[in-house]
Design an enzyme around this catalytic site. Structure first.
Site, short mmCIF file in Angstrom:
data_model
loop_
_atom_site.label_atom_id
_atom_site.label_comp_id
_atom_site.label_asym_id
_atom_site.label_seq_id
_atom_site.Cartn_x
_atom_site.Cartn_y
_atom_site.Cartn_z
N CYS A 114 -17.81 -11.29 16.19
CA CYS A 114 -16.76 -10.45 15.61
C CYS A 114 -15.70 -10.10 16.65
CB CYS A 114 -17.36 -9.17 15.02
SG CYS A 114 -18.23 -8.14 16.21
N GLN B 196 -22.08 -7.24 6.56
CA GLN B 196 -20.67 -7.62 6.53
C GLN B 196 -19.96 -6.95 5.36
OE1 GLN B 196 -19.26 -9.16 8.88
NE2 GLN B 196 -20.73 -10.52 9.88
N GLU C 110 -34.69 -7.79 16.37
CA GLU C 110 -33.80 -6.66 16.06
C GLU C 110 -34.35 -5.40 16.73
OE1 GLU C 110 -31.13 -4.01 15.06
OE2 GLU C 110 -30.83 -6.16 14.66
N CYS D 59 -1.47 5.27 7.50
CA CYS D 59 -2.89 4.97 7.62
C CYS D 59 -3.10 3.89 8.68
CB CYS D 59 -3.44 4.50 6.27
SG CYS D 59 -5.11 3.87 6.35
N CYS E 62 0.83 -1.21 0.00
CA CYS E 62 0.00 0.00 0.00
C CYS E 62 0.86 1.26 0.00
CB CYS E 62 -0.91 -0.01 1.22
SG CYS E 62 -1.91 1.49 1.39
N ASP F 162 -26.02 -13.11 16.46
CA ASP F 162 -24.96 -12.37 15.77
C ASP F 162 -24.84 -11.00 16.43
OD1 ASP F 162 -23.05 -11.42 14.05
OD2 ASP F 162 -24.36 -11.26 12.31
N TYR G 87 -30.48 -10.55 17.18
CA TYR G 87 -29.65 -9.48 16.62
C TYR G 87 -29.64 -9.65 15.10
CZ TYR G 87 -27.94 -9.82 21.46
OH TYR G 87 -27.85 -9.94 22.83
#
Length: 453
Positions: free
Chosen positions: A408, A280, A333, A85, A79, A381, A311
């Site tokens: 996650c 995602q 949700e 960054c 990169c 999730d 979720y």
């Protein structure tokens, strides 16, 4: 009586150490005189010179000052913004080594936090593409000597790197970013831009959201959309949102203007997404994740099962699992916009036995426990914070045959596995790499109801 340990390091001290491992946030871990030192930007195998920036009771945190010996797993970062960054902390690490460390991070979390001896790990699934995989990127606004800056945060700073060639994105996203930068310093210099969100779903199109502070209106949005499309005709949708809160979150509290539609395709399912809905960021890898979650759920082994999708967002996992199956689904949700999209997606797929319940997980699950239906399988999730302790208790009461946990955050997954352990046994864990070049990793875990004799 043994003496209490005293951390020997002080702020600003420089030291040399060999880096042995990586921790869950991507930093290197080494030891100096037996004390753990966490080094930002360091890789396993490197001999580094580091500056202490924080001293804690039993460890120290440091910034990388110099690499004295390279790691055998190290590679030149491709990169053009590498080193400044803050987005791709692991691009100097060979991809196969990234996968190994992510697997180890998940295993370590389950062992240390979840107290699981010999976790039932399956090999990590790599991303189909290690570069150019993102369908969404959030850019920030700031100030530079030339005017307004639009790009990504510099590592460890609020300064903006004027990104021109992000290798996680497509050339179209880079053209949109350049055009917005020009507009923000030209005819729209009075607009208080805070964030720019560019989405390029696998289903096609390019949706751009400008999040600004107070002072804009629908007319501003319409004019900005027209100017942006004149510069980049491939922009298929545009939204102008307002954010009044000072917190550094790329989320508009109020939509002032929006045109175009945003949709994504995953497997056999096409989903309508709101411009600020969660999905995602790596669609091909998400298909691997969802396929593994569906395999763990084993819905085909049950006769007309009831699935709770907790979720559930816009309904992506529930709809993926419902495709082609005779099942009943209850989606849960809290966010109103996501609920609207989920209900629209259910209608678009003609599913009569799929109900979307709006509310926080504790409240909705509590109501379902009283009124039914009870689940045969549950998929959760949750956000990075994981599931609430009360939700864990409610899931134990619901007693599904299988609980599929999509995570996650390895640390909160491990914590929740421990919370659920009295009612559920961990049967399988599969990491999936949705975020190459970064330390982040998704995991899908299968927990089965314990049978009490």
């Amino acid at each position: 009586m043994p003496q209490a340990f005293t951390n020997p390091f002080v702020f600003g001290q420089f030291l040399e150490l060999r880096v042995d491992a990586l921790v869950s946030d991507g930093r290197g871990l080494g030891r100096h005189d037996g004390v753990v030192v966490i080094v930002e930007g360091a890789l396993p195998g490197q001999l580094v010179r580091a500056e202490i920036v924080k001293v804690q009771k039993s460890l120290a945190e440091a910034e990388l000052a110099d690499v004295l010996e390279r790691s055998p797993d190290e590679q030149e970062p491709p990169c053009p913004h590498a080193g400044r960054c803050g987005g791709c902390a692991w691009q100097s690490l060979a991809y196969e080594k990234q996968l190994g460390w992510k697997e180890r991070i998940v295993r370590d979390a389950l062992e240390r936090v979840g107290k699981v001896q010999e976790p039932p790990m399956l090999p990590i699934l790599p991303s189909p593409a290690p570069w150019g995989y993102r369908n969404k990127m959030e850019f920030a606004f700031g100030l530079s000597e030339a005017g307004k800056a639009v790009g990504l945060r510099e590592r460890g700073s609020r300064r903006i790197v004027e990104v021109t060639g992000c290798l996680l994105q497509t050339p179209l996203t880079m053209r949109v970013l350049a055009a917005v930068r020009e507009l923000a310093n030209g005819p729209f210099r009075e607009v208080d831009g805070r964030f720019l969100v560019i989405r390029e779903p696998q289903a096609g199109g390019c949706f751009v959201e400008l999040i600004a502070g107070p002072g804009c209106d629908a007319g501003t949005g319409e004019r900005f959309a027209a100017a942006l499309r004149a510069a980049v005709p491939d922009v298929s949708g545009f939204a102008l949102s307002q954010r009044s809160a000072s917190s550094d979150v790329a989320y508009g509290e109020k939509t002032l203007y929006a045109d175009g539609r945003l949709a994504e395709r995953i497997g056999a399912v096409t989903l309508r997404l709101g411009h600020n809905a969660f999905f995602q960021v790596n669609t091909p890898a998400a298909e691997l994740l969802y396929a593994e979650a569906a395999r763990f759920a084993a819905l085909d082994d049950l006769k007309r099962p009831v699935l709770w999708d907790v979720y559930g967002g816009v309904g992506s996992i529930g709809l993926y699992m419902a495709a082609g199956r005779d099942i009943r689904v209850v989606g849960i949700e809290e966010m109103p916009g996501a609920v609207r999209c989920a209900r629209e997606n259910v209608r678009a797929h003609g599913l009569k036995n799929y109900k979307v319940e709006q509310g926080d997980a504790k409240s909705v699950i509590g109501r379902l426990l009283r009124l039914g239906p009870k689940p045969d399988v549950v998929v959760v999730d949750p956000p990075r914070a994981g599931i609430d302790a009360k939700v864990a208790q409610q899931l134990a009461e619901a007693a599904p045959a299988r609980l599929v946990y999509v995570s996650c955050n390895p640390a909160t997954l491990a914590r929740d596995v421990a919370r659920l352990a009295p009612a559920f046994r961990l049967k399988a864990v599969r990491p999936v790499d949705l975020f190459p070049q970064t330390p982040h990793v998704e995991t899908v875990a299968l927990l089965e109801k314990r049978t009490i004799f």
